[in-house]
Design an enzyme around this catalytic site. Structure first.
Site, short mmCIF file in Angstrom:
data_model
loop_
_atom_site.label_atom_id
_atom_site.label_comp_id
_atom_site.label_asym_id
_atom_site.label_seq_id
_atom_site.Cartn_x
_atom_site.Cartn_y
_atom_site.Cartn_z
N LYS B 57 0.94 -1.09 -0.03
CA LYS B 57 0.06 -0.04 -0.06
C LYS B 57 0.92 1.16 0.00
CE LYS B 57 -3.65 1.06 2.03
NZ LYS B 57 -4.71 1.17 1.01
N SER B 58 0.41 2.38 -0.42
CA SER B 58 1.36 3.73 -0.29
C SER B 58 1.32 4.07 1.08
CB SER B 58 0.59 4.58 -1.39
OG SER B 58 0.45 4.17 -2.64
N ASN B 82 -13.41 3.14 -5.21
CA ASN B 82 -12.95 3.37 -3.72
C ASN B 82 -12.63 4.65 -3.37
OD1 ASN B 82 -9.94 3.53 -3.04
ND2 ASN B 82 -9.75 2.76 -4.91
N ALA B 83 -12.74 5.07 -2.20
CA ALA B 83 -11.77 6.46 -1.61
C ALA B 83 -11.55 6.02 -0.04
CB ALA B 83 -12.68 7.52 -1.62
N CYS B 139 -2.79 9.05 -6.92
CA CYS B 139 -4.25 8.66 -6.28
C CYS B 139 -5.11 9.82 -6.61
CB CYS B 139 -3.81 8.51 -4.82
SG CYS B 139 -5.33 8.45 -3.68
N LYS B 174 4.07 5.63 -10.46
CA LYS B 174 2.69 5.12 -11.08
C LYS B 174 1.89 6.47 -11.43
CE LYS B 174 -1.09 2.44 -9.53
NZ LYS B 174 -1.52 1.46 -8.59
N ILE B 200 -2.09 1.94 -15.29
CA ILE B 200 -2.53 3.42 -14.56
C ILE B 200 -3.12 3.14 -13.31
CG2 ILE B 200 -3.17 4.48 -16.66
CD1 ILE B 200 -6.02 3.57 -16.44
N ASN B 201 -3.33 4.03 -12.61
CA ASN B 201 -3.88 4.16 -11.38
C ASN B 201 -5.56 4.27 -11.66
OD1 ASN B 201 -4.73 4.59 -8.46
ND2 ASN B 201 -2.56 5.70 -8.32
N GLY B 274 -5.40 -6.21 -9.11
CA GLY B 274 -5.94 -5.59 -8.04
C GLY B 274 -7.51 -6.31 -7.87
#
Lengths: 275, 314
Positions: B57-58, B82-83, B139, B174, B200-201, B274
């Site tokens: 995770k970041s 998601n947030a 993000c 990223k 991509i993100n 993911g």
């Protein structure tokens, strides 16, 4: 109606049962939730407030299910304060379920607080299978005790015994549910113990169960974000409570170093349980 | 690379192994950042389940609790919005978490709001048994972090230069779909010294519940992942890889081996999984790797690297 259990389904609170001054049960119509297996949970959406993992309570109405809420933190208090007719969202049910050994003759259920919810759903199955069942319900006091009547009603067709313990002795046996368990496992020959409740209580149940060579099934609770096995907020060791659990057996539990010791907070840091 | 890790990766030097930017992976599948990325025990399990590499995770300099739930939910089209809000245990706790890592090929994802935050994080991780870093500049749902940084070419350049001067490990940037074109940001990253690009993100997105008439996510706006974004991912990988010639890791809605192969043909040397984990579980790594292997055999190829960017000539 969407059949994908992952989509959020709107539900209406159709009935509210006040179990204790701090515990309520909300009954709602939802075919998918009504078929939840004991040990499974829903992600319950309180619009614009929170989403919480909650065990699925039984409703006597066909096509209905329920959730039982203890007023505790920010989200659960907002949920507790909801009224008849209010809208919530649910997704799931998720997770595995209690496994019942067909050979099982005598089952012991040990539960505390809202941890009793999956055990109530389990009593219905045990009743159908005609398995002799003892339920120990632990509570702080008489005022905070609930589900005694439900446990007796759900087990009406099989031999059963519902024992209440209260920490202050205002009802039933004085002491913890695990104190009662320690005594009765020496008197009766149980084959399996099923437990759900505060983790430190369950840890004790597991210790007693292991010492008495019982099969153990414990439904664990952890903070969750996703409920579907992608966030790892709920992980204990390499196990994901949402996907690999919520129910774990004695073999798994005895290798979980963090069981009864640590959980992960919202950031993912490990935090000790308060002893 | 750590000697022990190098030995392990050499064992896998066959049809499926890939190399990019100095990284050697036993197969092209990696765990995408943001999924399951906080526990060493879970990393060990993912590695046993066949993951070729794992991106954490970041991680930020301080712990972040993230937004209140709902933080992630599923759409009909095998996709999520998601947030989570970059929830993570922080550099200190996470470096302790992975300090015992032995043979798992971990790439630490880092996130920060200015170049000054990175050196102290690098210091905590550089001595550990990790392959390198992925820097999250994309993000889409946290103020002053991720995409807000990624949309600022000067900041992107400053961060990469600062990191490069503090580590010899490979760094992967990223990128995502922001207001500045993804190829342009990748170019800035390459010029600043990035070793590879992950593209991509998630893409900024939203969903509203029609019964309550309210946004579902607590943060209202989040990032879309899963099958819905796959064609955007393929396009981004194709353009970045073809135009810039920098190694690219593909990410975005990879659910099957066919998806993985498509990304590789577009120019990806490795692929990140993911959302598929939520729908198909951890076995996705093995299923997809096996599928890629069969495909390579059927096409009579000797190495997975042979298909990387094959579509560029068209």
């Amino acid at each position: 109606m969407p059949t994908n259990i992952d989509r959020i389904r709107s539900i209406v609170i159709e009935q509210i049962i006040e179990e204790t001054p701090t515990v309520k049960t909300f009954v709602f119509k939802d075919e998918i939730s009504s078929k939840a297996k004991p040990g499974q949970f829903l992600m319950v959406w309180i619009p614009r407030v929170e989403e919480l993992p909650m065990s699925v309570m039984v409703s006597d109405k066909k096509g209905y299910a329920a959730i039982t809420i203890r007023k505790h933190g920010f989200g659960s208090t907002a949920l507790f304060n909801k009224r008849l007719g209010d809208l919530l969202g649910v997704r799931g049910p998720y997770g595995n379920q209690f496994k019942i050994d067909k050979e099982s003759k005598k089952a012991l259920l040990v539960g505390g607080g809202t941890g009793l919810v999956p055990l109530m759903r389990l009593t219905i199955t045990l009743n159908q299978l005609n398995i002799d069942t003892t339920v120990i319900i632990g509570a702080k006091s008489k005022e905070e005790m609930f589900f005694e009547k439900q446990a007796n009603d759900f087990l009406d067709k099989t031999k059963h015994n519902v024992i209440i313990s209260t920490e202050d002795g205002t009802y039933g046996v004085r002491g913890y549910a695990t104190d009662v368990m320690s005594i009765i496992v020496n008197k009766d020959k149980f084959d399996t113990v099923y437990t759900c409740g505060p983790e430190l209580m369950m840890k004790k149940v597991v210790d007693i169960g292991l010492a008495n060579s019982l099969s153990i099934q414990a439904s664990l609770e952890r903070y969750m974000k996703c409920g579907v096995g992608i966030c790892a907020s709920c992980c204990i060791g390499d196990q994901l409570v949402c996907k690999d659990g919520t129910v774990f057996n004695e073999k798994q539990l005895s290798t979980m170093i963090d069981f009864g010791r640590m959980y992960r907070d919202k950031s993912g840091r490990k935090v000790n349980f308060h002893m | 690379m750590h000697r022990r890790l190098k030995r392990i990766h050499e064992q896998y030097n066959d049809l499926l192994s890939v190399s990019l930017a100095g990284l050697q992976l036993r197969n092209p599948t990696m765990l995408a950042s943001g999924f399951l990325g906080i526990s060493q025990d879970v990393f060990n399990r993912l590695y046993r389940m066949g993951a070729g590499g794992i991106v954490s995770k970041s991680i930020s300099i301080e712990p972040i609790e993230g937004y209140r739930n709902p933080t992630v939910f599923s759409l009909e089209e095998s996709s999520y919005i998601n947030a989570v809000g970059l929830a993570n245990p922080g550099a200190e706790a996470f470096s302790r978490e992975i300090a015992s890592n032995r043979n798992v090929p971990i790439i630490v994802s880092l996130v920060g709001s200015s170049d000054n935050e990175f050196p102290s994080m690098i210091k905590k991780f550089d001595g550990l048994n990790i392959l390198g870093y992925e820097i999250n500049l994309s993000c889409p749902h946290v103020a002053k972090m991720g995409m807000e940084v990624g949309d600022d070419p000067e900041m992107v350049c400053a961060i990469i230069k600062k990191i490069k001067s503090n580590t010899h490990k490979p760094i992967i940037i990223k990128v995502g779909i922001g207001s500045v074109d993804v190829v342009k940001i990748a170019q800035v990253a390459k010029d600043a010294g990035a070793d590879a690009i992950t593209a991509i993100n998630t893409i900024r997105a939203m969903a509203i519940d029609i019964e309550t008439m309210m946004p579902i996510l607590n943060n209202r706006i989040g990032g879309l992942s899963g099958k819905s974004i796959k064609p955007v991912g393929v396009r981004s990988v194709y353009e970045i890889s073809k135009n810039l010639g920098i190694p690219v890791i593909g990410c975005g809605g990879i659910f099957t081996w066919e998806d993985a192969v498509e990304f590789m043909l577009a120019g990806a040397s490795a692929v990140q999984l993911g959302s598929v984990i939520g729908y198909k579980g951890l076995s996705a790594f093995t299923t997809i790797t096996k599928g890629i292997k069969k495909y390579l055999e059927r096409k009579g190829l000797k190495s997975a690297m042979e298909i990387v960017g094959l579509a560029h000539k068209y």
